[in-house]
Design an enzyme around this catalytic site. Structure first.
Site, PDB file in Angstrom:
ATOM      1  N   LEU A  42       2.042  -3.206   0.551  1.00  0.00           N
ATOM      2  CA  LEU A  42       3.026  -2.715   1.508  1.00  0.00           C
ATOM      3  C   LEU A  42       2.513  -3.024   2.909  1.00  0.00           C
ATOM      4  CD1 LEU A  42       4.111   0.827   0.210  1.00  0.00           C
ATOM      5  CD2 LEU A  42       5.557  -1.195   0.425  1.00  0.00           C
ATOM      6  N   ASP A  43       3.374  -3.590   3.754  1.00  0.00           N
ATOM      7  CA  ASP A  43       2.986  -3.863   5.135  1.00  0.00           C
ATOM      8  C   ASP A  43       2.646  -2.558   5.847  1.00  0.00           C
ATOM      9  OD1 ASP A  43       3.412  -6.583   4.829  1.00  0.00           O
ATOM     10  OD2 ASP A  43       5.486  -6.485   5.531  1.00  0.00           O
ATOM     11  N   PRO A  44       1.836  -2.613   6.920  1.00  0.00           N
ATOM     12  CA  PRO A  44       1.498  -1.387   7.651  1.00  0.00           C
ATOM     13  C   PRO A  44       2.721  -0.596   8.113  1.00  0.00           C
ATOM     14  CG  PRO A  44       0.031  -3.158   8.312  1.00  0.00           C
ATOM     15  CD  PRO A  44       1.058  -3.783   7.408  1.00  0.00           C
TER      16      PRO A  44
END
Length: 315
Positions: A42-44
């Protein structure tokens, strides 16, 4: 005193602002083991379900990354960024037309992205290009062109929309439309690329400003724990047998057959051929012995799971 080695799946609710790698580091500290990995980054900016494999259960992760996923997200139409999400720099700020969002045009643009499609991933992504991440090449000033990938968008539906004025870094103001959506898709889909492509189809540009992963296969964020809650993390491990039962068909074995399978022998069963994975479980102890395929009435191990072990510790 001997303490059990942590083993199982951890459903974590990742907060915004930290990377998936950071979430793994937190779990390693709390659970006292370095043997932890995750299934699907998951992206930040994104929040929601991040599945961590702990101890021997890291062997399950290979079988999790390809599962379908469900997201809720917010697309901002009228502004495009270089990363297709809110973390990127604005590259176009056309804004919405004076008469606002055309609901029919929005539905047409979204409908074109449903079903099997060839999706061009976001350029600022972790995809490897000649041994180097695409985002690293972009940040180095290189022009990166990524080939399309086949994905399937099973559901892409607008839940609501609202128009508002957005300030730009140059001091200007742009009329944008935020559209809340739900997306059900195959593994490898870039939801931010969907926002980009809807914006392009409407001629106004678009990017993602919020993303939350709700489901991965049979696992839901409703059952996840806050990764920053040490006590909850310590109590939340899903036993490998329970995880396997949720994911695969199950064959229960007697203790002798379970031991033979653990020793690498091809155990005879009365079951139809199945390329697997099928979970082979010791019916007496309810231990996951391995993930197997069934061929010609015999089990062939795809992934084995060792008996529980213990490590030294202090009382």
């Amino acid at each position: 005193m001997l303490e059990p080695v942590p083993d199982g799946l951890l459903l974590a609710d990742k907060p915004a602002g930290i990377s998936s790698h950071r979430a793994v580091a937190i779990a390693r500290r709390v659970l006292g083991t370095r043997k932890i990995g995750h299934a699907g980054t998951l992206d930040p900016m994104a929040t929601g379900l991040l599945i961590l494999g702990v101890g021997p259960s890291t062997r399950l992760l290979t079988h999790l990354v390809g599962l379908d996923k469900r997201y809720t997200a917010t697309m901002r139409l009228g502004i495009a960024t270089d990363s297709d999400d809110a973390d990127g720099a604005i590259v176009d700020s056309i804004g919405m037309p004076p008469d606002g969002m055309d609901a029919d045009a929005l539905e047409q643009a979204m409908a074109a992205l449903r079903g099997p499609i060839d999706q061009v991933p976001s350029t600022v992504s972790a995809i490897s290009v000649d041994g180097k991440r695409a985002y690293q090449r972009v940040r180095a000033g290189e022009t990166v062109v990524l080939p399309p990938r086949p994905v399937t968008i099973r559901r892409f539906e607008a839940l609501g929309a609202r128009e508002h004025t957005v300030s730009t870094p140059t001091g200007g103001a742009v009329r944008a439309c935020d559209v809340d959506v739900v997306v059900e898709c195959t593994s490898g889909t870039y939801v931010r690329a969907l926002a980009r492509d809807v914006g392009r189809a409407l001629g106004v540009g678009g990017h993602l400003v919020a993303l939350r992963r709700m489901d991965v296969g049979p696992f839901s964020v409703d059952d996840a724990v806050d990764i920053d809650d040490d006590a909850a993390v310590q109590e939340a491990l899903i036993r490998p047998t329970d995880a396997a039962r949720a994911l695969f068909p199950v064959i229960e074995l007697g203790s002798d057959d379970a031991r033979d399978l653990s020793d690498g022998k091809r155990v005879a069963v009365t079951a139809a051929d199945d390329d697997g994975p099928v979970a082979a479980v010791d019916g007496g102890t309810d231990r996951l012995v391995g993930l197997v395929a069934v061929r010609g009435g015999r089990l062939r191990v795809l992934t084995n799971f060792p008996p529980p072990s213990r490590v030294g510790g202090s009382a």
